[in-house]
Write an enzyme that holds these catalytic residues in place. Structure first.
Site, PDB file in Angstrom:
ATOM      1  N   CYS A  95      -2.354  12.669  -5.486  1.00  0.00           N
ATOM      2  CA  CYS A  95      -2.457  11.581  -4.520  1.00  0.00           C
ATOM      3  C   CYS A  95      -3.430  11.927  -3.405  1.00  0.00           C
ATOM      4  O   CYS A  95      -4.297  11.122  -3.037  1.00  0.00           O
ATOM      5  CB  CYS A  95      -1.084  11.261  -3.943  1.00  0.00           C
ATOM      6  SG  CYS A  95      -1.082   9.888  -2.773  1.00  0.00           S
ATOM      7  N   CYS A 192       7.352  11.172  -2.203  1.00  0.00           N
ATOM      8  CA  CYS A 192       7.642   9.989  -1.383  1.00  0.00           C
ATOM      9  C   CYS A 192       8.402   8.913  -2.146  1.00  0.00           C
ATOM     10  O   CYS A 192       9.242   8.208  -1.575  1.00  0.00           O
ATOM     11  CB  CYS A 192       6.354   9.410  -0.799  1.00  0.00           C
ATOM     12  SG  CYS A 192       5.184   8.775  -2.033  1.00  0.00           S
TER      13      CYS A 192
END
Length: 350
Positions: A95, A192
Site C-alpha cells: 500500500c 487497517c
C-alpha cells in the site's frame, strides 16, 4: 514543476497526521490536507470528519479522495489471494510503496504542489546522488521497514515531520496546542481493514466453503490432528494452532493443494541460511552488492536483524546469504535491507 513551499499532507484524522499538519504550518509551509478513503468497515467515516475538522481549525484546504475501488483491487484482493496460495502477505508494504505515496504524488502534481508528507515515523537522508529512507528516532514507532520501495522522485519531494519525534512527544504537542481529541486518540493496530483477526476477514470476504478443515501432519507424515483450513496459518506460527500435544509445535510448511499443514516440534528445523527475493527495489546497488559486512536484512517489523550478503541471480531475483540461520522465513513476506539506520532497499520473499 518548479519547487515551492506548498505541501500535500495525507491525513487520517489520527494523532500523527494531525501533529504533522501543525508542524508543517509552523515551518512555513502552505499545507493542503488530503484524506484517502481506502476502506470503511460498516460505513464508518468518523475519521473523515476528524480530518476535516482539524483542517478547518488550521484554516487549510481539505480534500477527500475516494480510493476504495483501487484499494479493493490492488490491496485487499492481493491480501486474500496470498493467503489462499499459502503465502504470508505484506499489505502495508504494498500500500505504501505502490498506492499511498504514488497517489500523493499524483494529486500533488495535478494541483501544482511540490512537497507531499505523511505522519510516518521515518526520516530521510541523501547519500551522494541518492535519497534514502532512514529509521525514525522512536524505535517503538519506526516505520522504515514498510517504505523500501519508494522511487527517487517521491523520496526527493517527501517531507517527514515526525521522524525526529517520539510518540510521547507527539501527544504532548497535540495537547499543548489544544487538540485534545487528537492527543488522546488510540493508535491503530495491525492491518487497517482487519486490525484484529485476519481469519474472520477472510471468512467474510470469501464464498462459503472456500476454506475447509484439513489435517495437521508431522514431518514424517504422521497425522497429528485437524486444522480449520490452511489459510489460517503462517510459517513459524506457534500459538493458536488448536492442537495440544503437551509440547511446543511450529508451522513448518503449508501445502494448499492438499489442504495440509506440516508441524514440527523443532524450531531449528525451520531455520534457513538463504532466501530469494522478487519484485525488489534497491536505491544504490553499489552499496548493497559490495560485500559490505555491515549490511543487515529484516523480515519482521522491528525484529530479526541479520547480517547478510546480497547478490543478483541470473533470472533477475536477489539471493540473500545469511551469516546466521534464520527461522520462520515465509514466502510472500517482505525483506528490507539496512546499513545502520539507512534503508537500502528490499523485496518480496519467494
Amino acid at each position: 514543476m518548479t519547487p515551492n513551499n506548498k505541501v500535500l499532507l495525507g491525513m487520517s484524522g489520527g494523532t500523527d497526521s494531525s501533529v504533522a499538519a501543525l508542524l508543517l504550518q509552523d515551518a512555513g509551509y502552505e499545507v493542503t490536507g488530503i484524506t484517502f478513503r481506502f476502506y470503511e468497515k460498516d460505513n464508518h467515516t468518523e475519521y473523515l470528519d476528524d480530518a476535516r475538522e482539524l483542517c478547518e481549525r488550521l484554516h487549510i484546504p481539505h480534500i477527500t479522495y475516494d480510493a476504495r475501488e483501487v484499494f479493493q483491487q490492488h490491496i485487499i484482493s492481493y491480501f486474500i489471494d496470498e493467503y489462499m496460495a499459502g503465502r504470508t502477505p505484506v499489505p502495508c508494504t504494498l500500500c505504501n510503496n505502490y498506492l499511498k505515496w504514488p497517489l500523493l504524488q499524483e494529486v500533488a502534481d495535478a494541483r501544482g504542489i511540490w512537497h507531499f508528507a505523511t505522519g510516518h515515523y521515518v526520516q530521510k537522508t541523501q547519500i551522494g546522488d541518492y535519497w534514502h529512507i532512514m529509521a525514525g528516532k522512536d524505535p517503538d514507532k519506526d516505520q522504515s521497514f514498510f517504505l523500501w520501495g519508494l522511487t527517487q522522485p517521491v523520496l526527493q519531494r517527501m517531507l517527514l515531520p515526525m521522524g525526529t519525534l517520539t510518540k510521547t512527544r507527539v501527544r504532548e504537542i497535540a495537547a499543548e496546542r489544544g487538540f485534545l481529541k487528537a492527543a488522546h486518540k488510540r493508535d491503530s493496530l495491525g492491518v487497517c481493514f482487519c486490525p484484529m483477526d485476519y481469519r474472520s476477514f477472510l471468512k467474510e470476504q470469501l464464498p462459503e466453503g472456500s476454506i475447509r478443515p484439513g489435517n495437521f501432519y508431522d514431518e514424517s507424515g504422521n497425522l497429528l490432528g485437524k486444522h480449520e483450513g490452511y489459510p489460517f496459518y503462517t510459517i513459524g506460527q506457534r500459538r493458536g494452532l488448536g492442537i495440544y500435544l503437551n509440547k511446543a509445535l511450529f508451522v513448518k510448511e503449508i501445502i494448499p493443494q492438499k489442504n495440509q499443514v506440516i508441524l514440527s516440534e523443532n524450531l531449528q528445523s525451520l531455520e534457513k541460511n538463504e532466501m530469494y527475493l522478487k519484485d525488489w527495489k534497491i536505491v544504490n546497488p553499489d552499496i548493497l552488492f559490495n560485500d559490505d559486512p555491515d549490511i543487515i536484512v529484516k523480515i519482521r517489523y522491528r525484529k530479526q536483524a541479520n547480517h547478510c550478503k546480497v547478490t543478483q541471480t541470473a533470472d533477475g531475483n536477489l539471493h540473500v546469504q545469511l551469516h546466521e540461520p534464520l527461522a520462520s522465513i515465509a514466502s510472500g513476506q517482505a525483506a528490507a535491507f539496512y546499513k545502520g539506520d539507512i534503508v537500502l532497499g528490499g523485496g518480496i520473499i519467494i
